[in-house]
Scaffold this motif. Structure first.
Motif, PDB file in Angstrom:
ATOM      1  N   PRO A 295       9.663  -7.414 -15.477  1.00  0.00           N
ATOM      2  CA  PRO A 295      10.171  -6.174 -14.886  1.00  0.00           C
ATOM      3  C   PRO A 295       9.079  -5.177 -14.521  1.00  0.00           C
ATOM      4  O   PRO A 295       9.336  -4.231 -13.768  1.00  0.00           O
ATOM      5  CB  PRO A 295      11.082  -5.604 -15.981  1.00  0.00           C
ATOM      6  N   GLN A 296       7.861  -5.380 -15.025  1.00  0.00           N
ATOM      7  CA  GLN A 296       6.771  -4.463 -14.695  1.00  0.00           C
ATOM      8  C   GLN A 296       6.254  -4.657 -13.268  1.00  0.00           C
ATOM      9  O   GLN A 296       5.520  -3.806 -12.750  1.00  0.00           O
ATOM     10  CB  GLN A 296       5.605  -4.648 -15.688  1.00  0.00           C
ATOM     11  N   LEU A 297       6.650  -5.750 -12.626  1.00  0.00           N
ATOM     12  CA  LEU A 297       6.158  -6.033 -11.278  1.00  0.00           C
ATOM     13  C   LEU A 297       6.879  -5.190 -10.231  1.00  0.00           C
ATOM     14  O   LEU A 297       8.102  -5.065 -10.244  1.00  0.00           O
ATOM     15  CB  LEU A 297       6.359  -7.512 -10.932  1.00  0.00           C
ATOM     16  N   SER A 298       6.101  -4.664  -9.310  1.00  0.00           N
ATOM     17  CA  SER A 298       6.647  -4.036  -8.109  1.00  0.00           C
ATOM     18  C   SER A 298       6.503  -5.044  -6.975  1.00  0.00           C
ATOM     19  O   SER A 298       5.396  -5.530  -6.712  1.00  0.00           O
ATOM     20  CB  SER A 298       5.885  -2.750  -7.785  1.00  0.00           C
ATOM     21  N   TRP A 299       7.618  -5.370  -6.315  1.00  0.00           N
ATOM     22  CA  TRP A 299       7.630  -6.466  -5.339  1.00  0.00           C
ATOM     23  C   TRP A 299       7.456  -5.962  -3.912  1.00  0.00           C
ATOM     24  O   TRP A 299       8.082  -4.990  -3.506  1.00  0.00           O
ATOM     25  CB  TRP A 299       8.925  -7.264  -5.453  1.00  0.00           C
ATOM     26  N   LYS A 300       6.627  -6.680  -3.148  1.00  0.00           N
ATOM     27  CA  LYS A 300       6.429  -6.424  -1.729  1.00  0.00           C
ATOM     28  C   LYS A 300       6.885  -7.683  -0.984  1.00  0.00           C
ATOM     29  O   LYS A 300       6.281  -8.759  -1.130  1.00  0.00           O
ATOM     30  CB  LYS A 300       4.962  -6.148  -1.416  1.00  0.00           C
ATOM     31  N   ILE A 301       7.973  -7.552  -0.222  1.00  0.00           N
ATOM     32  CA  ILE A 301       8.561  -8.698   0.481  1.00  0.00           C
ATOM     33  C   ILE A 301       8.215  -8.606   1.967  1.00  0.00           C
ATOM     34  O   ILE A 301       8.454  -7.571   2.599  1.00  0.00           O
ATOM     35  CB  ILE A 301      10.093  -8.728   0.309  1.00  0.00           C
ATOM     36  N   GLY A 302       7.654  -9.672   2.521  1.00  0.00           N
ATOM     37  CA  GLY A 302       7.251  -9.668   3.925  1.00  0.00           C
ATOM     38  C   GLY A 302       8.069 -10.612   4.774  1.00  0.00           C
ATOM     39  O   GLY A 302       8.783 -11.478   4.264  1.00  0.00           O
ATOM     40  N   ASN A 303       7.964 -10.456   6.080  1.00  0.00           N
ATOM     41  CA  ASN A 303       8.624 -11.346   7.042  1.00  0.00           C
ATOM     42  C   ASN A 303       7.562 -12.154   7.782  1.00  0.00           C
ATOM     43  O   ASN A 303       7.299 -11.943   8.959  1.00  0.00           O
ATOM     44  CB  ASN A 303       9.466 -10.554   8.044  1.00  0.00           C
ATOM     45  N   ASN A 304       6.952 -13.082   7.076  1.00  0.00           N
ATOM     46  CA  ASN A 304       5.874 -13.870   7.667  1.00  0.00           C
ATOM     47  C   ASN A 304       6.377 -15.046   8.502  1.00  0.00           C
ATOM     48  O   ASN A 304       5.585 -15.726   9.142  1.00  0.00           O
ATOM     49  CB  ASN A 304       4.950 -14.401   6.574  1.00  0.00           C
ATOM     50  N   HIS A 305       7.675 -15.301   8.484  1.00  0.00           N
ATOM     51  CA  HIS A 305       8.192 -16.515   9.135  1.00  0.00           C
ATOM     52  C   HIS A 305       9.042 -16.217  10.365  1.00  0.00           C
ATOM     53  O   HIS A 305       9.604 -17.130  10.961  1.00  0.00           O
ATOM     54  CB  HIS A 305       9.026 -17.311   8.130  1.00  0.00           C
ATOM     55  N   THR A 306       9.154 -14.947  10.761  1.00  0.00           N
ATOM     56  CA  THR A 306      10.027 -14.583  11.881  1.00  0.00           C
ATOM     57  C   THR A 306       9.268 -13.751  12.917  1.00  0.00           C
ATOM     58  O   THR A 306       8.208 -13.197  12.635  1.00  0.00           O
ATOM     59  CB  THR A 306      11.242 -13.776  11.385  1.00  0.00           C
ATOM     60  N   LEU A 307       9.855 -13.664  14.105  1.00  0.00           N
ATOM     61  CA  LEU A 307       9.275 -12.839  15.163  1.00  0.00           C
ATOM     62  C   LEU A 307       9.466 -11.355  14.875  1.00  0.00           C
ATOM     63  O   LEU A 307       8.635 -10.526  15.246  1.00  0.00           O
ATOM     64  CB  LEU A 307       9.911 -13.180  16.511  1.00  0.00           C
ATOM     65  N   TRP A 308      10.593 -11.029  14.243  1.00  0.00           N
ATOM     66  CA  TRP A 308      10.910  -9.627  13.962  1.00  0.00           C
ATOM     67  C   TRP A 308      11.206  -9.443  12.477  1.00  0.00           C
ATOM     68  O   TRP A 308      11.568 -10.386  11.778  1.00  0.00           O
ATOM     69  CB  TRP A 308      12.139  -9.173  14.765  1.00  0.00           C
ATOM     70  N   ARG A 309      11.067  -8.218  12.022  1.00  0.00           N
ATOM     71  CA  ARG A 309      11.521  -7.847  10.692  1.00  0.00           C
ATOM     72  C   ARG A 309      13.019  -7.539  10.756  1.00  0.00           C
ATOM     73  O   ARG A 309      13.559  -7.268  11.839  1.00  0.00           O
ATOM     74  CB  ARG A 309      10.771  -6.611  10.201  1.00  0.00           C
ATOM     75  N   GLU A 310      13.668  -7.583   9.630  1.00  0.00           N
ATOM     76  CA  GLU A 310      15.111  -7.319   9.621  1.00  0.00           C
ATOM     77  C   GLU A 310      15.428  -5.941  10.185  1.00  0.00           C
ATOM     78  O   GLU A 310      16.402  -5.774  10.937  1.00  0.00           O
ATOM     79  CB  GLU A 310      15.659  -7.436   8.195  1.00  0.00           C
ATOM     80  N   GLU A 311      14.590  -4.949   9.864  1.00  0.00           N
ATOM     81  CA  GLU A 311      14.852  -3.592  10.355  1.00  0.00           C
ATOM     82  C   GLU A 311      14.618  -3.447  11.853  1.00  0.00           C
ATOM     83  O   GLU A 311      15.035  -2.450  12.455  1.00  0.00           O
ATOM     84  CB  GLU A 311      13.991  -2.582   9.589  1.00  0.00           C
ATOM     85  N   ASP A 312      13.965  -4.439  12.483  1.00  0.00           N
ATOM     86  CA  ASP A 312      13.745  -4.395  13.932  1.00  0.00           C
ATOM     87  C   ASP A 312      14.934  -4.922  14.722  1.00  0.00           C
ATOM     88  O   ASP A 312      15.041  -4.669  15.928  1.00  0.00           O
ATOM     89  CB  ASP A 312      12.512  -5.228  14.310  1.00  0.00           C
TER      90      ASP A 312
END
Length: 435
Positions: free
Chosen positions: A122-139
């Protein structure tokens, strides 16, 4: 205070156009790069199938190439090979790691592995990326919950969107953390011999193929040859490197755009983009539908009129059905780890329609064999053909005689891959009595 991070390599085995790794390089002082061998973890319902030798060889070579590139920047790639995540949790605690970086996962099993790590650290802060798609979900111009029900509708919505240029190769990485490898079930990647392989794994091999393809005239006539069953130049052949993350979709699209600027755009060059969008659609389709990607009833929640006939399925896998074109395609797959897109449609239609077998068995066999296996594209396409996915027309049924006349009229492909077979389809009936 020293900021320490862990980067989980998965479907992004590259240094070019890796926004998440670039972010990690900017945010942490020390970094450990890790790849989890998930085939060693406990079995679950959605656990990936064991890999064929061809698929394993390509993937191992991709990891070895990545380790070599990381070493040039003073880093190293560790592989976690325990049968549980317990020692990984101990490693994270021992190294006092605060930040974790991972590319967004489509596979349900892979998601559960990451959830277990997060729950136990639980001490980890997670950074999730979109390395496999043309766009990010928010795009995307819609919420993921409102993903269009068909590819055509998706394509019309996303085609106007801008696509960011791919990032250049990283030149600097944070210093590595030194660990006692035997204490935490860590190992390093050995070099892999690929001298006799058609496809060479690794980022540099992928970049070389990308450059050679767009240095040729092949993109200008791609659409006219894309349905050929064999031949190196009859399709782009980017898929193995794309599936393993050695290349990004944005890198391919950038080279395509450069080609069009210098040589002109036409229907064939557009079709390469069109097929990148097909891949993109299935990535978001997988994220949207989660476990339904693997269920018999698919996203339509309707049961196909199929079952499992073990003998038929075994003959399909081995290329010993009454259908020579299907046999030739399956033998090509078994020997090379690759099959053309047209071939995949033909053998899938045969499994579902002629052999009346549950489509999931075919999807899982492809998962084992294909060097370009991509969880979203594979399972999404199988659902599409079986009539339980995104196809608005319902189940697709290919006329095998017509397909043979169209794509192997002289029988050369069948002859090359020894597709002729005199065995009957069934030697036992439904109760396992001899026919």
């Amino acid at each position: 205070m020293t900021t320490r991070g862990i980067y989980f390599f998965s479907n992004d085995l590259r240094l070019h156009d890796n926004a998440l790794l670039t972010q990690a390089a900017d945010e942490v002082d020390e970094l450990i790069c890790l790849y989890i061998d998930d085939t060693l973890l406990p079995s679950t319902r959605y656990r990936p199938e064991p890999w064929s030798t061809k698929r394993q060889t390509f993937h191992e070579a991709s990891l070895a190439a990545l380790e070599s590139q990381l070493a040039n920047l003073g880093q190293m790639l560790w592989r976690y090979q325990a049968r549980s995540l317990q020692q990984l949790n101990a490693l994270i605690s021992h190294l006092e790691i605060n930040l974790a970086y991972v590319s967004k996962q489509v596979g349900w099993f892979e998601q559960q592995v990451l959830h277990q790590i997060a729950n136990n650290a639980p001490q980890l802060s997670w950074k999730i990326g979109n390395n496999h798609t043309l766009w990010r979900e928010e795009d995307l111009p819609f919420k993921l919950s409102d993903l269009p029900a068909s590819f055509t509708e998706f394509r019309k919505k996303v085609e106007p969107l801008a696509i960011k240029s791919p990032l250049i190769k990283l030149n600097n990485l944070p210093k590595p953390m030194h660990v006692q490898s035997d204490k935490f079930s860590l190992s390093r990647q050995n070099q892999v011999s690929q001298s006799n392989e058609l496809f060479i794994g690794g980022e540099q091999a992928g970049l070389t193929h990308l450059r050679q393809y767009f240095d040729s005239r092949a993109p200008s006539y791609y659409k006219t040859v894309r349905n050929e069953l064999d031949g190196w130049g009859n399709s782009t052949k980017f898929s193995p490197w794309l599936a393993n993350g050695c290349l990004s979709a944005k890198q391919i699209l950038t080279e395509l755009n450069n080609f069009e600027r210098h040589h002109g755009a036409n229907e064939s060059t557009y079709w390469i983009y069109f097929e990148l969008l097909w891949r993109e659609y299935f990535q978001w389709y997988g994220h949207r539908h989660q476990q339904q990607l693997f269920t018999f009833t698919g996203i339509k929640k309707q049961s196909p009129l199929t079952s499992l006939y073990p003998e038929r399925f075994a003959k399909w896998c081995q290329g010993q059905t009454p259908y020579p074109l299907v046999n030739a395609c399956m033998k090509q797959l078994n020997q090379t780890g690759y099959m053309s897109n047209r071939g995949r449609q033909i053998v899938a239609s045969c499994l579902v329609n002629e052999l009346q077998i549950d489509w999931r068995y075919g999807a899982r066999y492809f998962e084992q064999q294909l060097i370009d296996y991509d969880v979203a594209s594979n399972w999404g396409n199988w659902q599409y053909l079986a009539g339980v996915g995104a196809d608005p027309r319902g189940q697709r049924h290919f006329d095998l005689t017509k397909q043979t006349q169209l794509f192997d009229p002289k029988g050369k492909f069948i002859e090359k891959w020894q597709g002729q077979c005199d065995l009957p389809l069934d030697s036992v009936d439904g109760a396992d009595w001899p026919c």
